[in-house]
Design a protein around this motif. Structure first.
Motif, PDB file in Angstrom:
ATOM      1  N   VAL A  63      41.909  22.231  57.303  1.00  0.00           N
ATOM      2  CA  VAL A  63      40.944  22.574  56.260  1.00  0.00           C
ATOM      3  C   VAL A  63      40.332  21.334  55.620  1.00  0.00           C
ATOM      4  CG1 VAL A  63      42.422  22.676  54.192  1.00  0.00           C
ATOM      5  CG2 VAL A  63      40.545  24.338  54.487  1.00  0.00           C
ATOM      6  N   ARG A  64      40.880  20.157  55.907  1.00  0.00           N
ATOM      7  CA  ARG A  64      40.290  18.926  55.395  1.00  0.00           C
ATOM      8  C   ARG A  64      38.966  18.599  56.087  1.00  0.00           C
ATOM      9  NH1 ARG A  64      43.752  15.798  52.296  1.00  0.00           N
ATOM     10  NH2 ARG A  64      42.692  13.862  52.826  1.00  0.00           N
ATOM     11  N   LYS A  65      38.660  19.293  57.152  1.00  0.00           N
ATOM     12  CA  LYS A  65      37.378  19.092  57.820  1.00  0.00           C
ATOM     13  C   LYS A  65      36.261  19.698  56.967  1.00  0.00           C
ATOM     14  CE  LYS A  65      39.426  19.216  62.452  1.00  0.00           C
ATOM     15  NZ  LYS A  65      39.469  19.945  63.750  1.00  0.00           N
ATOM     16  N   LYS A  66      35.138  18.992  56.921  1.00  0.00           N
ATOM     17  CA  LYS A  66      34.032  19.404  56.050  1.00  0.00           C
ATOM     18  C   LYS A  66      33.561  20.825  56.335  1.00  0.00           C
ATOM     19  CE  LYS A  66      29.160  18.746  55.344  1.00  0.00           C
ATOM     20  NZ  LYS A  66      27.940  18.219  55.943  1.00  0.00           N
ATOM     21  N   GLU A  67      33.514  21.191  57.601  1.00  0.00           N
ATOM     22  CA  GLU A  67      32.992  22.522  57.926  1.00  0.00           C
ATOM     23  C   GLU A  67      33.901  23.631  57.419  1.00  0.00           C
ATOM     24  OE1 GLU A  67      34.940  20.988  61.826  1.00  0.00           O
ATOM     25  OE2 GLU A  67      33.829  20.190  60.101  1.00  0.00           O
ATOM     26  N   HIS A  68      35.125  23.286  57.036  1.00  0.00           N
ATOM     27  CA  HIS A  68      36.046  24.291  56.526  1.00  0.00           C
ATOM     28  C   HIS A  68      36.121  24.310  55.004  1.00  0.00           C
ATOM     29  CE1 HIS A  68      37.097  25.173  60.551  1.00  0.00           C
ATOM     30  NE2 HIS A  68      37.879  24.129  60.758  1.00  0.00           N
ATOM     31  N   PHE A  69      36.402  23.145  54.380  1.00  0.00           N
ATOM     32  CA  PHE A  69      36.614  23.182  52.928  1.00  0.00           C
ATOM     33  C   PHE A  69      35.344  23.542  52.158  1.00  0.00           C
ATOM     34  CE2 PHE A  69      35.862  18.500  53.363  1.00  0.00           C
ATOM     35  CZ  PHE A  69      34.811  18.347  52.464  1.00  0.00           C
ATOM     36  N   THR A  70      34.182  23.300  52.760  1.00  0.00           N
ATOM     37  CA  THR A  70      32.942  23.679  52.068  1.00  0.00           C
ATOM     38  C   THR A  70      32.763  25.203  52.016  1.00  0.00           C
ATOM     39  OG1 THR A  70      31.738  23.366  54.153  1.00  0.00           O
ATOM     40  CG2 THR A  70      31.715  21.534  52.581  1.00  0.00           C
ATOM     41  N   GLN A  71      33.544  25.933  52.808  1.00  0.00           N
ATOM     42  CA  GLN A  71      33.482  27.396  52.779  1.00  0.00           C
ATOM     43  C   GLN A  71      34.381  27.991  51.706  1.00  0.00           C
ATOM     44  OE1 GLN A  71      34.169  29.156  56.660  1.00  0.00           O
ATOM     45  NE2 GLN A  71      33.215  27.421  57.700  1.00  0.00           N
ATOM     46  N   ALA A  82      37.965  29.973  54.043  1.00  0.00           N
ATOM     47  CA  ALA A  82      38.328  29.204  55.237  1.00  0.00           C
ATOM     48  C   ALA A  82      39.838  29.205  55.436  1.00  0.00           C
ATOM     49  CB  ALA A  82      37.809  27.774  55.113  1.00  0.00           C
ATOM     50  N   LEU A  83      40.596  29.107  54.347  1.00  0.00           N
ATOM     51  CA  LEU A  83      42.057  29.127  54.447  1.00  0.00           C
ATOM     52  C   LEU A  83      42.540  30.452  55.026  1.00  0.00           C
ATOM     53  CD1 LEU A  83      42.954  27.513  50.997  1.00  0.00           C
ATOM     54  CD2 LEU A  83      43.265  26.460  53.237  1.00  0.00           C
ATOM     55  N   LEU A 143      52.917  22.998  47.258  1.00  0.00           N
ATOM     56  CA  LEU A 143      52.063  21.955  46.686  1.00  0.00           C
ATOM     57  C   LEU A 143      51.935  22.036  45.169  1.00  0.00           C
ATOM     58  CD1 LEU A 143      49.099  21.786  49.241  1.00  0.00           C
ATOM     59  CD2 LEU A 143      51.126  20.336  49.118  1.00  0.00           C
ATOM     60  N   GLY A 144      52.442  23.098  44.596  1.00  0.00           N
ATOM     61  CA  GLY A 144      52.362  23.221  43.148  1.00  0.00           C
ATOM     62  C   GLY A 144      50.955  23.451  42.633  1.00  0.00           C
ATOM     63  N   MET A 145      50.102  24.024  43.468  1.00  0.00           N
ATOM     64  CA  MET A 145      48.717  24.306  43.067  1.00  0.00           C
ATOM     65  C   MET A 145      48.232  25.542  43.792  1.00  0.00           C
ATOM     66  SD  MET A 145      46.451  21.456  45.175  1.00  0.00           S
ATOM     67  CE  MET A 145      47.395  20.054  44.612  1.00  0.00           C
ATOM     68  N   SER A 146      47.133  26.111  43.313  1.00  0.00           N
ATOM     69  CA  SER A 146      46.552  27.288  43.959  1.00  0.00           C
ATOM     70  C   SER A 146      45.684  26.863  45.143  1.00  0.00           C
ATOM     71  CB  SER A 146      45.703  28.065  42.960  1.00  0.00           C
ATOM     72  OG  SER A 146      44.533  27.320  42.631  1.00  0.00           O
ATOM     73  N   PRO A 147      45.379  27.784  46.061  1.00  0.00           N
ATOM     74  CA  PRO A 147      44.450  27.449  47.145  1.00  0.00           C
ATOM     75  C   PRO A 147      43.101  26.964  46.630  1.00  0.00           C
ATOM     76  CG  PRO A 147      45.586  29.497  47.639  1.00  0.00           C
ATOM     77  CD  PRO A 147      45.953  29.141  46.228  1.00  0.00           C
ATOM     78  N   THR A 148      42.615  27.554  45.537  1.00  0.00           N
ATOM     79  CA  THR A 148      41.337  27.129  44.964  1.00  0.00           C
ATOM     80  C   THR A 148      41.406  25.690  44.480  1.00  0.00           C
ATOM     81  OG1 THR A 148      40.765  29.379  44.291  1.00  0.00           O
ATOM     82  CG2 THR A 148      39.629  27.587  43.166  1.00  0.00           C
TER      83      THR A 148
END
Length: 282
Positions: free
Chosen positions: A185-193, A197-198, A217-222
């Protein structure tokens, strides 16, 4: 194995030593020491052998070395490396941890096998270089002033950058699918969605992903997605002439006000001021 001692190279009154290392050739072989180090890669890259593992460290990487780590450096085949190093006594770290209080996760800095490291943005690198460079401007005979500045700098840098927050690409103990998801998901085409994307990449439900991201990770997907968006936005602000509205759209945020809000929460600066500050400090 060589063990470096604070008593041999660090002024006991200052309790720290700052230096610029112009080349990997100026470093020594495998060693450990009874003090701590913070080093920042300014130019080039280097192979860092630390506690039996090999790491390729790129420009802008900030690394915290503990007083039990065993490490040395090897030059890469295509470049040399220049970095700055601040060595400091255990007493300095103990005082820092006591000052930051129980909310600072010191055990997550000291207990893992591998020491914490983080890759800074260009502006962050220049800020760290600037802060450490202040030490060379204080007359060395004013030892108490240098000592105070060292502690002020370390408090600043640790609270900003060395927080023992796991880098998403350096995960340990998580399921394989989760590691793969975080890398992909670190790829631009994914995280920009966004978080969609996750869900699409993992074939997991959004609710399940929320539980996994909180657990590992102690954080939300958002929050995770927005961290990736903000990092990409930083690079666009510093390295392109794109309008801020264009950058907001480029990272997948159609609501420019929301982009401003996210960015200010991360940097305490608007995107415009961040760009101005970065240009000035290049």
């Amino acid at each position: 194995m060589l063990k470096l001692l604070a008593a041999d190279g660090i002024d006991s009154e200052i309790q720290a030593h700052y230096r610029l290392i112009a080349s990997v050739r100026d470093t020594i072989g495998m060693h450990t020491h009874d003090f701590f180090e913070l080093f920042l890669i300014l130019k080039g890259s280097v192979v860092h052998i630390i506690n039996g593992k090999r790491q390729l460290l790129q420009e802008n990487t900030l690394v915290f070395i503990r007083d039990r780590d065993v490490h040395y450096y090897e030059q890469t085949t295509d470049s040399d490396c220049q970095f700055i190093n601040l060595s400091f006594n255990r007493e300095v770290l103990d005082d820092l941890v006591a000052f930051l209080g129980e909310g600072f996760p010191s055990e997550r800095l000291l207990e893992p096998v591998m020491p914490p490291s983080t890759v800074l943005s260009k502006m962050e690198k220049e800020y760290v270089r600037y802060r450490l460079g202040q030490l060379s401007l204080i007359p060395q005979e004013k030892k108490l002033a240098v000592k105070a500045e060292v502690r002020a700098i370390l408090t600043d840098l640790f609270s900003r950058y060395i927080k023992a927050e796991a880098d998403p690409v350096e995960l340990t103990g998580q399921p394989g699918w989760f590691k793969d998801l975080c890398r992909e998901v670190r790829k631009k085409e994914h995280f920009t969605q966004g978080t969609a994307a996750l869900v699409g990449l993992s074939d997991k439900s959004h609710a399940y992903l929320c539980r996994m991201f909180r657990k590992h990770l102690g954080m939300s997907p958002t929050q995770y997605i927005n961290e990736l968006r903000m990092s990409y936005a930083e690079n666009l602000l510093l390295n392109t002439d794109m309008e801020i509205v264009e950058i907001s759209l480029e990272i997948g945020l159609e609501n420019v006000s929301y982009f401003y809000d996210l960015f200010k929460r991360r940097h305490s600066l608007t995107p415009h001021r961040y760009r101005q500050f970065g240009i000035v400090h290049r």
